[in-house]
Design a protein around this motif. Structure first.
Motif, short mmCIF file in Angstrom:
data_model
loop_
_atom_site.label_atom_id
_atom_site.label_comp_id
_atom_site.label_asym_id
_atom_site.label_seq_id
_atom_site.Cartn_x
_atom_site.Cartn_y
_atom_site.Cartn_z
N GLN A 22 0.83 -1.21 0.00
CA GLN A 22 0.00 0.00 0.00
C GLN A 22 0.86 1.26 0.00
OE1 GLN A 22 -1.59 -1.47 3.63
NE2 GLN A 22 -1.02 0.34 4.77
N MET A 23 2.00 1.23 0.69
CA MET A 23 2.90 2.38 0.71
C MET A 23 3.56 2.56 -0.66
SD MET A 23 6.28 3.05 3.03
CE MET A 23 5.72 4.12 4.34
N ILE A 24 3.97 1.46 -1.27
CA ILE A 24 4.58 1.53 -2.61
C ILE A 24 3.60 2.15 -3.59
CG2 ILE A 24 5.42 0.14 -4.54
CD1 ILE A 24 6.66 -1.76 -2.43
N LYS A 25 2.35 1.72 -3.53
CA LYS A 25 1.31 2.24 -4.44
C LYS A 25 1.03 3.71 -4.16
CE LYS A 25 -3.40 1.37 -5.97
NZ LYS A 25 -4.60 0.53 -5.81
N ARG A 26 0.90 4.07 -2.89
CA ARG A 26 0.60 5.45 -2.50
C ARG A 26 1.72 6.39 -2.96
NH1 ARG A 26 0.51 5.15 3.15
NH2 ARG A 26 2.68 5.78 3.19
N GLU A 27 2.95 6.00 -2.75
CA GLU A 27 4.08 6.85 -3.13
C GLU A 27 4.24 6.92 -4.65
OE1 GLU A 27 5.82 8.87 -1.04
OE2 GLU A 27 4.32 8.20 0.40
N ALA A 28 3.96 5.82 -5.35
CA ALA A 28 4.04 5.83 -6.81
C ALA A 28 3.03 6.81 -7.40
CB ALA A 28 3.81 4.42 -7.37
N ALA A 29 1.86 6.92 -6.78
CA ALA A 29 0.84 7.87 -7.24
C ALA A 29 1.34 9.31 -7.12
CB ALA A 29 -0.45 7.69 -6.45
N LYS A 30 2.31 9.53 -6.24
CA LYS A 30 2.91 10.86 -6.05
C LYS A 30 4.16 11.04 -6.92
CE LYS A 30 1.80 10.79 -1.12
NZ LYS A 30 2.44 10.78 0.21
N GLY A 31 4.50 9.99 -7.70
CA GLY A 31 5.69 10.07 -8.53
C GLY A 31 6.97 9.67 -7.81
#
Length: 101
Positions: A22-31
């Motif tokens: 979930q952290m990987i996905k959340r941070e990827a959404a921020k670039g």
């Protein structure tokens, strides 16, 4: 944010880091792209020590970015300055009860 009571189930010096999906996905959404694994050491965001809480993914740990302490920048872990978490690590044992309120 979370609250509850858990016991310290393990302690590690210079722990490895595997960010939750979930952290990987959340941070990827921020670039911002996180590694799936980072060995322990000075570049590791978990810092010098980690105390693992129950069977959760949460832990009390140090940080390589002390200026972020007090901000909501993680996935629920409790971050401390490295010198403070080293002191705590030496003072508490596996099995110690931790209450987060």
């Amino acid at each position: 944010e979370w609250s509850g009571t858990h016991k310290i189930t393990s302690k590690r010096e210079w722990p490895d880091w595997r960010p939750p999906a979930q952290m990987i996905k959340r941070e990827a959404a921020k670039g911002r792209y996180l590694p799936t694994y980072l060995a322990g050491g000075a570049e590791n965001p978990l810092g010098a020590r980690a105390l693992y809480l129950g069977t959760t993914e949460y832990r009390i740990h140090g940080t390589n970015q002390p200026w972020t302490i007090g901000g909501a920048v993680s996935s629920g872990c409790i971050r401390m300055r490295n010198e403070d978490v080293v002191d705590l690590y030496e003072r508490v044992n596996v099995g110690t009860t931790v209450e987060v309120i």
